[in-house]
Design a protein around this motif. Structure first.
Motif, PDB file in Angstrom:
ATOM      1  N   ASN A 183      32.629  25.707  53.341  1.00 56.42           N
ATOM      2  CA  ASN A 183      31.775  24.714  52.312  1.00 56.42           C
ATOM      3  C   ASN A 183      31.321  25.988  51.399  1.00 56.42           C
ATOM      4  OD1 ASN A 183      32.455  22.572  53.458  1.00 56.42           O
ATOM      5  ND2 ASN A 183      30.684  23.075  54.678  1.00 56.42           N
ATOM      6  N   ILE A 184      30.956  27.010  51.842  1.00 55.77           N
ATOM      7  CA  ILE A 184      30.446  28.048  50.631  1.00 55.77           C
ATOM      8  C   ILE A 184      31.423  28.985  50.051  1.00 55.77           C
ATOM      9  CG2 ILE A 184      29.484  30.177  51.440  1.00 55.77           C
ATOM     10  CD1 ILE A 184      27.653  29.617  53.453  1.00 55.77           C
ATOM     11  N   ALA A 185      32.668  29.397  50.686  1.00 52.73           N
ATOM     12  CA  ALA A 185      33.728  29.690  50.009  1.00 52.73           C
ATOM     13  C   ALA A 185      34.439  27.740  48.508  1.00 52.73           C
ATOM     14  CB  ALA A 185      34.754  29.908  51.188  1.00 52.73           C
ATOM     15  N   THR A 186      34.318  27.531  49.061  1.00 50.69           N
ATOM     16  CA  THR A 186      34.333  25.989  48.269  1.00 50.69           C
ATOM     17  C   THR A 186      33.478  26.650  47.335  1.00 50.69           C
ATOM     18  OG1 THR A 186      35.829  24.877  49.933  1.00 50.69           O
ATOM     19  CG2 THR A 186      35.349  23.378  47.982  1.00 50.69           C
ATOM     20  N   THR A 187      32.600  26.199  47.454  1.00 52.53           N
ATOM     21  CA  THR A 187      31.248  26.258  46.921  1.00 52.53           C
ATOM     22  C   THR A 187      31.909  27.539  44.964  1.00 52.53           C
ATOM     23  OG1 THR A 187      29.930  25.099  48.207  1.00 52.53           O
ATOM     24  CG2 THR A 187      29.118  26.297  45.742  1.00 52.53           C
ATOM     25  N   MET A 188      31.094  28.639  46.015  1.00 49.72           N
ATOM     26  CA  MET A 188      31.743  29.714  44.642  1.00 49.72           C
ATOM     27  C   MET A 188      33.091  29.684  44.307  1.00 49.72           C
ATOM     28  SD  MET A 188      30.898  32.655  47.926  1.00 49.72           S
ATOM     29  CE  MET A 188      30.455  33.962  46.911  1.00 49.72           C
ATOM     30  N   ALA A 189      34.415  29.080  44.731  1.00 51.09           N
ATOM     31  CA  ALA A 189      35.674  29.347  44.340  1.00 51.09           C
ATOM     32  C   ALA A 189      35.156  28.119  42.889  1.00 51.09           C
ATOM     33  CB  ALA A 189      36.725  28.956  44.480  1.00 51.09           C
ATOM     34  N   ARG A 190      34.632  27.319  43.248  1.00 52.36           N
ATOM     35  CA  ARG A 190      33.821  25.690  42.562  1.00 52.36           C
ATOM     36  C   ARG A 190      32.844  26.896  41.103  1.00 52.36           C
ATOM     37  NH1 ARG A 190      31.185  22.064  44.799  1.00 52.36           N
ATOM     38  NH2 ARG A 190      33.182  21.514  46.390  1.00 52.36           N
ATOM     39  N   SER A 191      32.440  27.627  41.162  1.00 52.82           N
ATOM     40  CA  SER A 191      31.721  28.222  40.098  1.00 52.82           C
ATOM     41  C   SER A 191      32.391  29.342  39.736  1.00 52.82           C
ATOM     42  CB  SER A 191      30.535  28.662  40.645  1.00 52.82           C
ATOM     43  OG  SER A 191      29.204  27.967  41.241  1.00 52.82           O
ATOM     44  N   GLY A 192      33.015  29.752  40.245  1.00 49.89           N
ATOM     45  CA  GLY A 192      34.526  30.579  39.264  1.00 49.89           C
ATOM     46  C   GLY A 192      33.767  32.056  39.658  1.00 49.89           C
ATOM     47  N   VAL A 193      33.228  32.210  41.022  1.00 50.13           N
ATOM     48  CA  VAL A 193      33.124  33.815  42.089  1.00 50.13           C
ATOM     49  C   VAL A 193      34.082  33.403  43.073  1.00 50.13           C
ATOM     50  CG1 VAL A 193      30.955  34.549  42.985  1.00 50.13           C
ATOM     51  CG2 VAL A 193      30.319  32.938  41.420  1.00 50.13           C
ATOM     52  N   THR A 194      34.314  34.924  43.196  1.00 50.06           N
ATOM     53  CA  THR A 194      35.345  35.595  43.672  1.00 50.06           C
ATOM     54  C   THR A 194      34.853  35.392  45.618  1.00 50.06           C
ATOM     55  OG1 THR A 194      36.993  36.227  42.740  1.00 50.06           O
ATOM     56  CG2 THR A 194      37.282  37.067  44.609  1.00 50.06           C
ATOM     57  N   PRO A 195      35.049  34.985  47.246  1.00 48.41           N
ATOM     58  CA  PRO A 195      34.509  35.707  48.075  1.00 48.41           C
ATOM     59  C   PRO A 195      34.362  37.678  48.369  1.00 48.41           C
ATOM     60  CG  PRO A 195      34.561  33.197  48.082  1.00 48.41           C
ATOM     61  CD  PRO A 195      36.095  34.021  47.178  1.00 48.41           C
ATOM     62  N   GLY A 196      33.476  38.110  48.502  1.00 48.01           N
ATOM     63  CA  GLY A 196      34.050  39.255  49.380  1.00 48.01           C
ATOM     64  C   GLY A 196      32.793  40.191  49.114  1.00 48.01           C
ATOM     65  N   PHE A 197      32.909  41.567  48.930  1.00 42.65           N
ATOM     66  CA  PHE A 197      32.662  42.338  48.565  1.00 42.65           C
ATOM     67  C   PHE A 197      33.045  43.500  47.871  1.00 42.65           C
ATOM     68  CE2 PHE A 197      30.905  40.876  53.111  1.00 42.65           C
ATOM     69  CZ  PHE A 197      29.894  40.956  52.743  1.00 42.65           C
ATOM     70  N   GLY A 198      33.762  43.103  46.452  1.00 41.99           N
ATOM     71  CA  GLY A 198      34.518  43.489  45.872  1.00 41.99           C
ATOM     72  C   GLY A 198      33.848  43.881  44.470  1.00 41.99           C
ATOM     73  N   PHE A 199      32.733  43.098  44.508  1.00 41.01           N
ATOM     74  CA  PHE A 199      31.740  43.293  43.525  1.00 41.01           C
ATOM     75  C   PHE A 199      30.690  44.331  43.693  1.00 41.01           C
ATOM     76  CE2 PHE A 199      28.773  41.442  46.422  1.00 41.01           C
ATOM     77  CZ  PHE A 199      27.595  41.966  45.817  1.00 41.01           C
ATOM     78  N   LEU A 200      31.004  45.137  44.467  1.00 41.12           N
ATOM     79  CA  LEU A 200      29.595  46.438  44.967  1.00 41.12           C
ATOM     80  C   LEU A 200      30.735  47.523  43.840  1.00 41.12           C
ATOM     81  CD1 LEU A 200      28.750  46.299  48.700  1.00 41.12           C
ATOM     82  CD2 LEU A 200      27.726  45.940  47.088  1.00 41.12           C
ATOM     83  N   GLU A 201      31.931  48.324  43.706  1.00 37.67           N
ATOM     84  CA  GLU A 201      31.996  48.681  42.978  1.00 37.67           C
ATOM     85  C   GLU A 201      31.833  48.545  41.468  1.00 37.67           C
ATOM     86  OE1 GLU A 201      36.763  48.963  43.985  1.00 37.67           O
ATOM     87  OE2 GLU A 201      36.132  49.386  46.263  1.00 37.67           O
ATOM     88  N   SER A 202      31.854  46.894  40.942  1.00 34.85           N
ATOM     89  CA  SER A 202      31.638  46.910  39.624  1.00 34.85           C
ATOM     90  C   SER A 202      30.709  47.514  38.984  1.00 34.85           C
ATOM     91  CB  SER A 202      31.563  45.280  39.552  1.00 34.85           C
ATOM     92  OG  SER A 202      32.592  44.626  40.225  1.00 34.85           O
ATOM     93  N   ALA A 203      29.977  47.684  37.845  1.00 38.83           N
ATOM     94  CA  ALA A 203      28.930  47.926  37.300  1.00 38.83           C
ATOM     95  C   ALA A 203      27.956  47.053  36.651  1.00 38.83           C
ATOM     96  CB  ALA A 203      29.535  49.228  35.693  1.00 38.83           C
ATOM     97  N   ALA A 204      27.100  47.611  37.744  1.00 38.86           N
ATOM     98  CA  ALA A 204      25.779  47.039  37.424  1.00 38.86           C
ATOM     99  C   ALA A 204      25.082  47.121  35.859  1.00 38.86           C
ATOM    100  CB  ALA A 204      24.596  47.615  38.422  1.00 38.86           C
ATOM    101  N   ASN A 205      24.869  45.862  34.894  1.00 42.24           N
ATOM    102  CA  ASN A 205      23.939  46.093  33.708  1.00 42.24           C
ATOM    103  C   ASN A 205      22.549  46.307  34.002  1.00 42.24           C
ATOM    104  OD1 ASN A 205      27.197  46.154  32.517  1.00 42.24           O
ATOM    105  ND2 ASN A 205      26.639  44.081  32.769  1.00 42.24           N
ATOM    106  N   PHE A 206      21.840  46.953  34.255  1.00 40.37           N
ATOM    107  CA  PHE A 206      20.421  46.737  34.342  1.00 40.37           C
ATOM    108  C   PHE A 206      19.874  48.464  34.976  1.00 40.37           C
ATOM    109  CE2 PHE A 206      21.857  45.487  38.994  1.00 40.37           C
ATOM    110  CZ  PHE A 206      20.991  46.183  40.035  1.00 40.37           C
ATOM    111  N   GLU A 207      18.848  48.326  34.408  1.00 40.06           N
ATOM    112  CA  GLU A 207      17.949  49.753  34.985  1.00 40.06           C
ATOM    113  C   GLU A 207      16.929  49.954  35.645  1.00 40.06           C
ATOM    114  OE1 GLU A 207      18.774  52.638  33.463  1.00 40.06           O
ATOM    115  OE2 GLU A 207      19.630  52.218  31.897  1.00 40.06           O
ATOM    116  N   ILE A 208      17.107  50.878  36.718  1.00 41.27           N
ATOM    117  CA  ILE A 208      16.192  50.587  38.010  1.00 41.27           C
ATOM    118  C   ILE A 208      14.879  51.574  38.413  1.00 41.27           C
ATOM    119  CG2 ILE A 208      15.586  51.224  40.470  1.00 41.27           C
ATOM    120  CD1 ILE A 208      18.579  50.279  41.449  1.00 41.27           C
ATOM    121  N   GLY A 209      13.477  51.282  37.938  1.00 44.78           N
ATOM    122  CA  GLY A 209      12.303  51.709  37.220  1.00 44.78           C
ATOM    123  C   GLY A 209      11.876  53.258  37.450  1.00 44.78           C
ATOM    124  N   GLU A 210      12.361  53.507  39.395  1.00 46.40           N
ATOM    125  CA  GLU A 210      12.259  54.899  39.918  1.00 46.40           C
ATOM    126  C   GLU A 210      13.450  54.709  41.073  1.00 46.40           C
ATOM    127  OE1 GLU A 210       8.177  52.911  41.422  1.00 46.40           O
ATOM    128  OE2 GLU A 210       8.318  55.143  42.570  1.00 46.40           O
TER     129      GLU A 210
END
Length: 369
Positions: free
Chosen positions: A20-47
């Motif tokens: 069910n989780i995989a189906t919901t994520m696919a419906r939202s256009g999100v690919t399940p898995g941890f591949g996103f960890l290599e993507s660029a984060a578009n935010f800053e961290i204060g410290e």
């Protein structure tokens, strides 16, 4: 058969939930898995303890959060332990005023939600004056609405020779610790004067190698404070909140541990002519550790988990950063799994180390009893 049926049932439920989780994520256009960890984060961290800027990977952002959590948890555990032991001993003092003040402190702090305390401390931190009108304590500590400034240790001209000398000093110290631990059952400890002389001699060699160690004091400069070490308002508020909260808990644990030591032990120590300070340090506290250590371990684990409340006051700990990642990527399930695994591993590691220490304390207590 019953256990096998339960295992099959649980596996089937997990499979349905996962589907069910995989189906919901696919419906939202999100690919399940941890591949996103290599993507660029578009935010800053204060410290953070390592450098980070927008465009670095999500994995590095999680590493920054993990290090921030480790920093606040380790410093918080140390400060809460020192303050808690002192309060626990003072709670049993014969001075009724001192004992009463500690009792009220413990009761008020223990019965107030930690989140409310964090809001109080962060509000107090932001209500401090600006740097030009900083509250100065002992000409050393500067309290401002931009954080707390304190002296910083500065090492200059750190050469290769100094590195080798430092390695020798650390090696000798570790060897002395190991030798003392190995000979503890036989009572043959490392001679303390020899250890001190060796360390002092090597310390002099370390200084002679050209390395200079000094203190950099903070000072008001224009509209800000220059130099020294700065604790941001969020870090200072979280550290004070955790220290105050868990020092009260540890104080009660220490008090219970001291009261668990039989009165005959006190009487025997007094008969030997020991004063109250030596009785507490040499006789009572070593035996009380058998009671204190398991309960203190539980408090340490609670402190680590409660540090995740940092998200409420804006400190970029692991929970705060992973929550931001989940909101920006939509990978909420993977983010939740990362948080659970990290806290599980950290808590199991701390629990394991404290169990080893507890086994040493319990063994020594049994032999001395």
């Amino acid at each position: 058969m019953l256990q096998l049926a339960i295992l099959i049932g649980v596996t089937a439920i997990l499979a349905v939930l996962g589907s069910n989780i995989a189906t919901t994520m696919a419906r939202s256009g999100v690919t399940p898995g941890f591949g996103f960890l290599e993507s660029a984060a578009n935010f800053e961290i204060g410290e953070g303890m390592i450098a980070f800027r927008a465009g670095d990977s999500y994995a590095r952002a999680i590493a920054v959060g993990l290090l921030n959590t480790a920093k606040i948890a380790s410093v918080g555990c140390c400060l809460a332990t020192f303050l808690g032991v002192a309060l626990g001993v003072m709670r049993l003092s014969g001075n009724l005023v001192l004992s009463g003040l500690v009792r009220w402190y413990v009761e008020i702090v223990r019965n107030t939600p930690l989140l409310l305390q964090l809001f109080f401390w962060i509000g107090l931190a932001h209500a401090l004056p600006p740097p030009r009108r900083a509250i100065i304590l002992l000409d050393t500590f500067f309290l401002t609405n931009r954080g707390v400034y304190m002296p910083r240790i500065v090492v200059q001209d750190f050469s290769l020779a100094a590195t080798l000398v430092l390695a020798v000093v650390v090696g000798i110290w570790l060897w002395l610790v190991w030798r003392g631990w190995r000979n503890k059952p036989t009572g043959l400890q490392a001679p303390l004067p020899t250890s001190l002389v060796s360390i002092l001699v090597l310390g002099a060699m370390f200084t002679a190698s050209g390395t200079r160690i000094g203190l950099e004091m903070p000072a008001v400069s224009g509209f800000n404070i220059r130099g020294g070490f700065n604790l941001t308002p969020e870090f200072a508020a979280l550290l004070v909140g955790l220290t105050v909260k868990f020092s009260a808990v540890i104080a009660e644990i220490v008090r219970a541990g001291i009261l668990s030591v039989r009165h005959e032990q006190w009487d025997a120590a007094r008969a030997l002519g020991l004063h109250r300070g030596k009785i507490m340090r040499l006789v009572v506290l070593p035996q009380a550790l058998r009671v204190i250590t398991p309960l203190a371990t539980s408090s340490y684990l609670d402190l680590i988990k409660d540090s995740s409340l940092a998200v409420a006051i804006g400190y970029p700990d692991l929970m705060n950063i992973v929550n931001t990642i989940a909101n920006t990527t939509g990978q909420a399930f993977e983010a939740l799994l990362i948080v659970v695994l990290v806290y599980l591993i950290v808590n199991l590691a701390v629990s394991g180390l404290m169990s080893v220490y507890n086994s040493k304390v319990a063994l020594r207590g049994e032999k001395s009893a």
